[in-house]
Design an enzyme around this catalytic site. Structure first.
Site, short mmCIF file in Angstrom:
data_model
loop_
_atom_site.label_atom_id
_atom_site.label_comp_id
_atom_site.label_asym_id
_atom_site.label_seq_id
_atom_site.Cartn_x
_atom_site.Cartn_y
_atom_site.Cartn_z
N ARG A 190 13.05 17.12 -18.93
CA ARG A 190 12.62 15.84 -19.49
C ARG A 190 12.00 16.12 -20.86
NH1 ARG A 190 8.97 13.31 -14.82
NH2 ARG A 190 8.39 15.51 -14.60
N ASN A 211 4.83 3.85 -2.63
CA ASN A 211 4.17 5.05 -3.14
C ASN A 211 3.03 4.78 -4.10
OD1 ASN A 211 7.32 5.66 -2.78
ND2 ASN A 211 6.12 7.45 -2.15
N ASP A 237 6.30 12.80 -19.62
CA ASP A 237 5.12 11.93 -19.70
C ASP A 237 4.47 12.03 -21.08
OD1 ASP A 237 5.68 11.80 -16.90
OD2 ASP A 237 4.37 13.53 -16.58
N HIS A 256 7.90 6.66 -18.60
CA HIS A 256 6.53 7.18 -18.77
C HIS A 256 6.20 7.26 -20.26
CE1 HIS A 256 3.16 9.05 -16.44
NE2 HIS A 256 2.72 8.93 -17.67
N GLU A 284 4.18 3.04 -12.02
CA GLU A 284 3.30 4.07 -12.56
C GLU A 284 3.45 4.13 -14.07
OE1 GLU A 284 4.70 7.67 -10.65
OE2 GLU A 284 6.32 7.93 -12.10
#
Length: 316
Positions: free
Chosen positions: A294, A159, A16, A260, A196
């Site tokens: 990540r 979600n 992120d 993200h 998201e």
């Protein structure tokens, strides 16, 4: 031909990733820290130098109760003369039927250098529904401050969806919330039904919102929304949505589940740069959220003749 090259990953084990290029010439970087118990910020004059920049922990999770667990996806912004970090947090041991129960929060710093100043908690950013919410971002347009975030609506299957609202100040919403997008295409519903991780960029007469969809493993992809700058941004009909993902796994480059993202400018200010996380391989076992592989990457991208972003492939 673009000659800008970034030594990817620019920061390892930071999902992120959020980069903010400030007027002082520094890139400020934050992202989810493995273990999800703190927020850290680092800075450097170049994106390549972020890898070795000293991270400073500016806030730690509470020992118990509110804001004590799973500190996710911090973003650092400079808004109207002060620094703000927006993030999501849960309470220790707080799950309901194994469903995360995050809410969104903000902290503020009025120092010139946010690595040295004091950060003050501004509390929860409350929305139209008291439910799972995360991944907030802010942007200014025509002297108005806007907030875009992901949230679960119990009345809508899935979600998380994306919403937008105006802000009274950098930690308080005002007026109504507008639903921007729900997971509707197959590529948004692999593993989980997710929209998201929004990020905003402007070009020409358009405002673009990138976002991420599906589970956080190799199926994670980026989608795109856009509106005309003169349209009412709180009117859902002002927004359009790409029917296909605009950025997805590139196995040939060993980059899986890109997303993200955030946007910034190259060091010379000439090029737009996509900052995103990706995994070097498919998630082999266990919850991909528990796998710290990540890494943050930087990649120059271009625009087509109609001023739409052309991201290409991860590692391209």
């Amino acid at each position: 031909m673009l000659k800008k090259h970034y030594e990817n990953p620019i920061v390892i084990e930071r999902a992120d990733p959020w980069v903010y290029k400030h007027s002082d010439g520094y890139y400020y970087f934050t992202g989810s820290v493995p273990g999800y118990q703190e927020i850290e910020v680092r800075r450097a004059k170049t994106l390549n130098e972020l890898k070795d920049a000293e991270p400073v922990t500016v806030w730690r999770a509470h020992e118990e109760g509110e804001m004590s667990a799973l500190i996710w996806a911090p973003e650092i912004h400079y808004v109207r003369g002060k620094w703000y970090i927006y993030f999501a947090a849960a309470s220790t041991g707080e799950t309901k039927n194994d469903i995360f129960q995050h809410r969104m929060y903000a902290i503020e710093c009025d120092a010139d250098n946010p690595l040295e100043g004091e950060w003050v908690e501004k509390g929860q950013i409350k929305t139209h529904i008291n439910s799972f919410s995360l991944d907030a971002t802010v942007f200014e347009h025509k002297d108005e401050l806007y907030y875009v975030w992901a949230q679960k609506d119990p009345a809508i299957p899935g979600n998380s969806n994306l919403y937008i609202s105006k802000m009274e100040n950098p930690w308080t919403l005002k007026g109504h919330a507008t639903l921007l997008t729900i997971p509707e295409y197959d590529w948004e519903k692999i593993g989980f039904l997710v929209n998201e991780g929004a990020a905003v960029i402007k070009k020409g007469d358009k405002i673009f919102i990138s976002y991420s969809a599906s589970a956080t493993d190799e199926n994670y992809v980026m989608g795109l929304l856009w509106a005309n700058e003169d349209d009412d941004l709180l009117d859902g009909y002002s927004w359009h949505k790409a029917k296909e993902p605009v950025f997805e796994s590139a196995p040939e480059n060993s980059l899986f589940g890109p997303g993200h993202n955030s946007f910034t400018k190259s060091e010379d200010g000439e090029h737009d740069v996509l900052i995103y996380h990706a995994r070097p391989e498919k998630n082999k076992e266990g919850d991909p959220l528990d796998n710290p592989d990540r890494h943050a990457n930087a990649q120059v991208f271009t625009w087509d003749e109609e001023d739409f972003p052309v991201f290409g492939k991860p590692g391209g």
